[in-house]
Scaffold this active site. Structure first.
Site, PDB file in Angstrom:
ATOM      1  N   ARG A 126      -0.849 -36.341  19.698  1.00  0.00           N
ATOM      2  CA  ARG A 126       0.322 -35.541  20.103  1.00  0.00           C
ATOM      3  C   ARG A 126       1.074 -36.184  21.256  1.00  0.00           C
ATOM      4  O   ARG A 126       2.300 -36.072  21.335  1.00  0.00           O
ATOM      5  CB  ARG A 126      -0.113 -34.121  20.492  1.00  0.00           C
ATOM      6  CG  ARG A 126      -0.462 -33.293  19.281  1.00  0.00           C
ATOM      7  CD  ARG A 126      -0.749 -31.840  19.609  1.00  0.00           C
ATOM      8  NE  ARG A 126      -0.990 -31.117  18.363  1.00  0.00           N
ATOM      9  CZ  ARG A 126      -1.672 -29.995  18.258  1.00  0.00           C
ATOM     10  NH1 ARG A 126      -2.196 -29.437  19.327  1.00  0.00           N
ATOM     11  NH2 ARG A 126      -1.825 -29.411  17.091  1.00  0.00           N
ATOM     12  N   ASP A 144      -2.657 -26.527  23.852  1.00  0.00           N
ATOM     13  CA  ASP A 144      -1.937 -26.478  22.577  1.00  0.00           C
ATOM     14  C   ASP A 144      -0.427 -26.237  22.765  1.00  0.00           C
ATOM     15  O   ASP A 144       0.336 -26.287  21.800  1.00  0.00           O
ATOM     16  CB  ASP A 144      -2.522 -25.378  21.679  1.00  0.00           C
ATOM     17  CG  ASP A 144      -3.949 -25.716  21.245  1.00  0.00           C
ATOM     18  OD1 ASP A 144      -4.302 -26.918  21.255  1.00  0.00           O
ATOM     19  OD2 ASP A 144      -4.713 -24.791  20.903  1.00  0.00           O
ATOM     20  N   GLN A 151     -14.441 -26.068  22.128  1.00  0.00           N
ATOM     21  CA  GLN A 151     -15.082 -26.308  20.825  1.00  0.00           C
ATOM     22  C   GLN A 151     -16.486 -26.858  21.020  1.00  0.00           C
ATOM     23  O   GLN A 151     -17.419 -26.448  20.319  1.00  0.00           O
ATOM     24  CB  GLN A 151     -14.224 -27.257  19.999  1.00  0.00           C
ATOM     25  CG  GLN A 151     -12.876 -26.631  19.653  1.00  0.00           C
ATOM     26  CD  GLN A 151     -12.024 -27.513  18.759  1.00  0.00           C
ATOM     27  OE1 GLN A 151     -12.374 -28.638  18.445  1.00  0.00           O
ATOM     28  NE2 GLN A 151     -10.893 -26.988  18.341  1.00  0.00           N
ATOM     29  N   SER A 185     -13.796 -28.721  26.874  1.00  0.00           N
ATOM     30  CA  SER A 185     -13.557 -28.393  25.464  1.00  0.00           C
ATOM     31  C   SER A 185     -14.318 -27.144  25.059  1.00  0.00           C
ATOM     32  O   SER A 185     -15.558 -27.115  25.080  1.00  0.00           O
ATOM     33  CB  SER A 185     -13.984 -29.560  24.575  1.00  0.00           C
ATOM     34  OG  SER A 185     -14.122 -29.122  23.243  1.00  0.00           O
ATOM     35  N   ARG A 215     -10.935 -37.452  13.588  1.00  0.00           N
ATOM     36  CA  ARG A 215     -11.154 -36.822  14.901  1.00  0.00           C
ATOM     37  C   ARG A 215     -12.607 -36.959  15.363  1.00  0.00           C
ATOM     38  O   ARG A 215     -13.529 -36.904  14.554  1.00  0.00           O
ATOM     39  CB  ARG A 215     -10.708 -35.348  14.849  1.00  0.00           C
ATOM     40  CG  ARG A 215      -9.203 -35.269  14.589  1.00  0.00           C
ATOM     41  CD  ARG A 215      -8.703 -33.865  14.588  1.00  0.00           C
ATOM     42  NE  ARG A 215      -8.854 -33.233  15.887  1.00  0.00           N
ATOM     43  CZ  ARG A 215      -8.621 -31.945  16.107  1.00  0.00           C
ATOM     44  NH1 ARG A 215      -8.238 -31.171  15.080  1.00  0.00           N
ATOM     45  NH2 ARG A 215      -8.758 -31.434  17.299  1.00  0.00           N
ATOM     46  N   ARG A 260       1.891 -28.112  15.192  1.00  0.00           N
ATOM     47  CA  ARG A 260       2.529 -27.779  16.478  1.00  0.00           C
ATOM     48  C   ARG A 260       3.649 -28.762  16.844  1.00  0.00           C
ATOM     49  O   ARG A 260       4.619 -28.391  17.501  1.00  0.00           O
ATOM     50  CB  ARG A 260       1.486 -27.688  17.598  1.00  0.00           C
ATOM     51  CG  ARG A 260       0.489 -26.554  17.351  1.00  0.00           C
ATOM     52  CD  ARG A 260      -0.198 -26.083  18.594  1.00  0.00           C
ATOM     53  NE  ARG A 260      -1.449 -25.415  18.244  1.00  0.00           N
ATOM     54  CZ  ARG A 260      -1.544 -24.157  17.826  1.00  0.00           C
ATOM     55  NH1 ARG A 260      -0.467 -23.415  17.713  1.00  0.00           N
ATOM     56  NH2 ARG A 260      -2.713 -23.632  17.522  1.00  0.00           N
ATOM     57  N   ARG A 281     -13.788 -17.168  15.408  1.00  0.00           N
ATOM     58  CA  ARG A 281     -15.018 -16.700  16.049  1.00  0.00           C
ATOM     59  C   ARG A 281     -15.486 -15.356  15.508  1.00  0.00           C
ATOM     60  O   ARG A 281     -16.688 -15.134  15.369  1.00  0.00           O
ATOM     61  CB  ARG A 281     -14.799 -16.609  17.568  1.00  0.00           C
ATOM     62  CG  ARG A 281     -14.776 -17.989  18.233  1.00  0.00           C
ATOM     63  CD  ARG A 281     -14.102 -17.934  19.578  1.00  0.00           C
ATOM     64  NE  ARG A 281     -14.219 -19.154  20.352  1.00  0.00           N
ATOM     65  CZ  ARG A 281     -13.458 -20.247  20.166  1.00  0.00           C
ATOM     66  NH1 ARG A 281     -12.541 -20.270  19.224  1.00  0.00           N
ATOM     67  NH2 ARG A 281     -13.634 -21.306  20.939  1.00  0.00           N
ATOM     68  N   LYS A 332      -5.691 -17.503  16.422  1.00  0.00           N
ATOM     69  CA  LYS A 332      -6.485 -18.414  15.577  1.00  0.00           C
ATOM     70  C   LYS A 332      -7.909 -18.587  16.128  1.00  0.00           C
ATOM     71  O   LYS A 332      -8.877 -18.479  15.379  1.00  0.00           O
ATOM     72  CB  LYS A 332      -5.766 -19.768  15.484  1.00  0.00           C
ATOM     73  CG  LYS A 332      -6.464 -20.769  14.575  1.00  0.00           C
ATOM     74  CD  LYS A 332      -5.504 -21.768  13.988  1.00  0.00           C
ATOM     75  CE  LYS A 332      -5.107 -22.864  14.952  1.00  0.00           C
ATOM     76  NZ  LYS A 332      -6.180 -23.826  15.242  1.00  0.00           N
ATOM     77  N   GLY A 355     -10.316 -28.644  13.289  1.00  0.00           N
ATOM     78  CA  GLY A 355     -11.334 -29.123  14.220  1.00  0.00           C
ATOM     79  C   GLY A 355     -12.214 -27.979  14.702  1.00  0.00           C
ATOM     80  O   GLY A 355     -13.429 -28.132  14.850  1.00  0.00           O
TER      81      GLY A 355
END
Ligand code: S3P
Length: 432
Positions: free
Chosen positions: A348, A317, A166, A164, A119, A392, A24, A19, A91
């Site tokens: 989570r 994850d 991201q 992170s 988020r 997940r 990307r 993913k 996200g």
């Protein structure tokens, strides 16, 4: 066949496309002038939303047979979209594309579903504002993101204090249209696919790793070359199968073509530490990414382990499925420093704790550390799993049926479409 306490896993498994890499490659091929070809793109909803966003920004993307053709536009050349861009549950999509747009002279509104709308986005946009983008968030924190990019981005030095990928990747994508040198200091435990892909596409990027941090230097004085990219299998999706195979006697699984980047396979190290029998049978490097074939055989019961905060990003994850493994492992397992888990597709940390109780496993949370009291007895099961549409969490507690006396009740399984649309079909091929 349904998954239950008698099930074990056997067969040869090709996990679906990764993913993170799928997002990307669509974005970076979208900034390379000419035609790039992508094979094995993950066709989950998150990635498809990124694909649609790139189309709205002027990139032509066509599916021909089993590959995607991407015709990129040059950095700074993104089109003004004629509507709001919707990222659904993703996200990664909303954060990475915020970064990309921030150095283009266009104005957008970026939205998401009810989970994404809760988020935190300021962690990304505070950096993008510094380069000159004008950004407004709901309650100064959440999507929708109203963003006016700048055609004249300021080259800066960034230090990222949250581990992170991201945040880092958003800044890196903003540099594609920033004149001058941009420097980034961040934790080296985050995934480095953006760096690897930029190198493979001929970009001027230097990366150095210290003991705990990574230092990145980028200059936009070289065009991005087009690329033909075969997306490797997603370790985060394969983690459900690999963990299940480590748990249940009788299991033997061959995993082919899995992404084996060290920032992504922390969970394999953890399972091995717990006594899991996972062998690397072949490895190769393609486009700066390590790819492997693995063999997993259940030879002994798992034992407990402790993970330190620094190790968490490398398996961020996979904590939900590792929690299931820990429940069936002898002794007390402790996962330390799980604060980031509270701001994922759901909280989570809380959901793992609540659902473990529902299936009959004792756990506790203390200062963002999760304690799981495991043993090798079958769990009670029969719980109504609360997944809040988090893919997940759902897949992890579905796998938990293998270690429960009674199957758990999972209502509305449709959210697997965000990351793994063929999860139930795939699992039915390998369970016995
Ligand atoms: C991702 C990075 C991780 C991960 C997410 C995908 C990425 O998030 O949890 O599923 O593709 O960059 P953070 O980097 O924000 O922890």
């Amino acid at each position: 066949m349904s998954l239950n306490k008698h099930s074990f896993i056997r067969g040869i498994y090709y996990p679906p496309g990764d993913k993170s890499i799928s997002h990307r490659i669509l974005i970076l091929a979208g900034q390379a002038i000419g035609k790039s070809e992508i094979y094995n793109l993950l066709e989950g909803e998150d990635v498809i939303n990124t694909l649609k966003a790139m189309r709205l920004l002027g990139v032509k993307i066509e599916k021909k047979g089993n590959k995607y053709h991407v015709f990129g536009v040059p950095p700074g050349g993104l089109f003004q979209p004629n509507k709001i861009i919707d990222f659904g549950n993703s996200g990664t999509g909303i954060r990475l594309i915020s970064g990309l747009i921030s150095s283009n002279n266009i104005k957008v509104k970026l939205v998401g579903d009810s989970s994404l709308s809760k988020r935190p986005m300021k962690r990304v946009t505070e950096h993008l504002s510094r380069i000159g983008a004008v950004i407004q968030l709901r309650k100064k924190l959440f999507p929708p993101i109203k963003l006016k990019g700048t055609g004249n981005a300021v080259p800066l030095t960034f230090e990222i204090l949250i581990p992170s990928a991201q945040i880092k990747s958003a800044i890196m994508l903003s540099t594609l249209n920033t004149k001058g040198t941009v420097k980034i200091k961040e934790f080296k435990s985050t995934r480095d696919h953006t760096e690897n892909m930029l190198m493979s596409m001929g970009y001027n990027i230097k990366v150095k790793e210290g003991l705990t941090h990574r230092f990145i230097e980028m200059k936009n004085n070289k065009d991005l070359n087009t690329i033909n990219y075969n997306v490797p299998g997603d370790p985060s999706s394969a983690a459900f199968f690999i963990s299940a195979a480590c748990l249940k006697p009788g299991s033997r699984l061959i995993v082919k073509n899995i992404l084996f980047n060290k920032t992504r396979v922390g969970f394999i190290k953890t399972l091995k530490k717990m006594g899991g029998e996972i062998k690397l049978i072949r490895k190769r490097k393609i486009h700066n990414e390590l790819i492997a074939d693995l063999e997993i055989e259940q030879k002994r019961n798992l034992k407990s382990t402790t993970l330190k905060s620094f190790d968490i990003p490398m398996q961020i994850d996979e904590i939900p499925i590792l929690s299931i493994a820990a429940s069936f492992a002898k002794g007390l397992t402790i996962f330390k420093g799980l604060k980031e888990l509270t701001v994922k597709e759901s909280n989570r940390l809380q959901l793992i704790h609540e659902n473990l109780r529902k299936i009959g496993v004792k756990s506790k949370i203390e200062n963002y550390d999760l304690y799981i009291y495991g043993n090798h007895d079958l769990k009670r099961g029969g719980g109504v799993i609360k997944h809040n549409d988090d893919h997940r969490i759902l897949m992890s507690f579905f796998i938990a049926n293998m270690i429960c006396e009674k199957n758990n009740i999972i209502k509305d399984k449709s959210c697997v479409k965000t990351s793994y649309p063929t999860f139930f079909k795939d699992i039915s091929k390998f369970i016995n």
